[in-house]
Design an enzyme around this catalytic site. Sequence first.
Site, PDB file in Angstrom:
ATOM      1  N   GLY A 209       0.780  -1.231   0.000  1.00 28.07           N
ATOM      2  CA  GLY A 209       0.000   0.000   0.000  1.00 28.07           C
ATOM      3  C   GLY A 209       0.809   1.278   0.000  1.00 28.07           C
ATOM      4  O   GLY A 209       0.249   2.365   0.173  1.00 28.07           O
ATOM      5  N   THR A 210       2.114   1.189  -0.222  1.00 25.32           N
ATOM      6  CA  THR A 210       2.921   2.405  -0.196  1.00 25.32           C
ATOM      7  C   THR A 210       2.515   3.386  -1.301  1.00 25.32           C
ATOM      8  O   THR A 210       2.484   4.595  -1.078  1.00 25.32           O
ATOM      9  CB  THR A 210       4.418   2.080  -0.337  1.00 25.32           C
ATOM     10  N   CYS A 212      -0.493   3.729  -2.851  1.00 26.60           N
ATOM     11  CA  CYS A 212      -1.786   4.331  -2.515  1.00 26.60           C
ATOM     12  C   CYS A 212      -1.604   5.381  -1.422  1.00 26.60           C
ATOM     13  O   CYS A 212      -2.153   6.482  -1.490  1.00 26.60           O
ATOM     14  CB  CYS A 212      -2.759   3.268  -2.027  1.00 26.60           C
TER      15      CYS A 212
END
Length: 269
Positions: A209-210, A212
């Site tokens: 999720g980095t 996003c």
Amino acid sequence: MKGRVLIIAGSDSGGGAGIQADIKAVTALGGFAMTAITALTAQNTLGVHGVAGVPIDFIRQQIAVVLDDLGADALKTGMLHDVPVIEAVCEEIAARATGVPLVADPVMVAKGGHPLLAPAAVETLKARLLPLATVITPNLPEAEVLVGRPIRDVPGMREAAAALRGLGVPAVLLKGGHLEGDVVTDLLVTADGAEEFVSPRIATRHTHGTGCTLASAIAAGLAQGLSLRGAVVRARAYVQAAIAAAPGFGAGHGPLDHGVTVDPSRIPG
């Protein structure tokens, strides 16, 4: 609380990426997050196990009712998985949010390798969404698809970012995390030139999720009146802190600590 951010993206049932990461990032940075969900995923740290699209008319309705009532100071797009979704989202943005800064994260593949964008939709993404964006935030594999050639080093990143700006995008933040080495170099290219942001690589598998998170953190900054550079600088610092504080959940690519800015001890009770 300052800065209204409408996030148009897919849901991650594992909570590490997608809409869930977006909401956490905007909230952690003091903004107000609103959403229009484009797809549901059955997902955990090991990968995406299923995808269910949201009906196009309902995607449109989510965007319309939020903008007509609450309004937005910035927009962020993530997973727009096929041509009808991209076209519908672009039409709604053009009709209801002209002049609102848009951070477009061209999500194509999940961390575990599952495709999140139909191959036939790439040209539509380039033709319809990118020209609406204030800044796009591709990683290297996404940029390679968009420019049609491999990117193997920082000079290659500069060439690719220039090519992306040639598609009608005012600014490109090209993320260099996929290059090997002890440092991570991200490249911000605007009409004023190019600037490299270099930081030590954190050795961890907990990076789900980095992308996003970074894009939503930038959107929160723009919504709060920061310059694009200021929003990028703060967003990068936030993501680095969130990676360093990752809780270690899951057997695969684990989530960040999106609440790294939050201090529960300040809450009376």
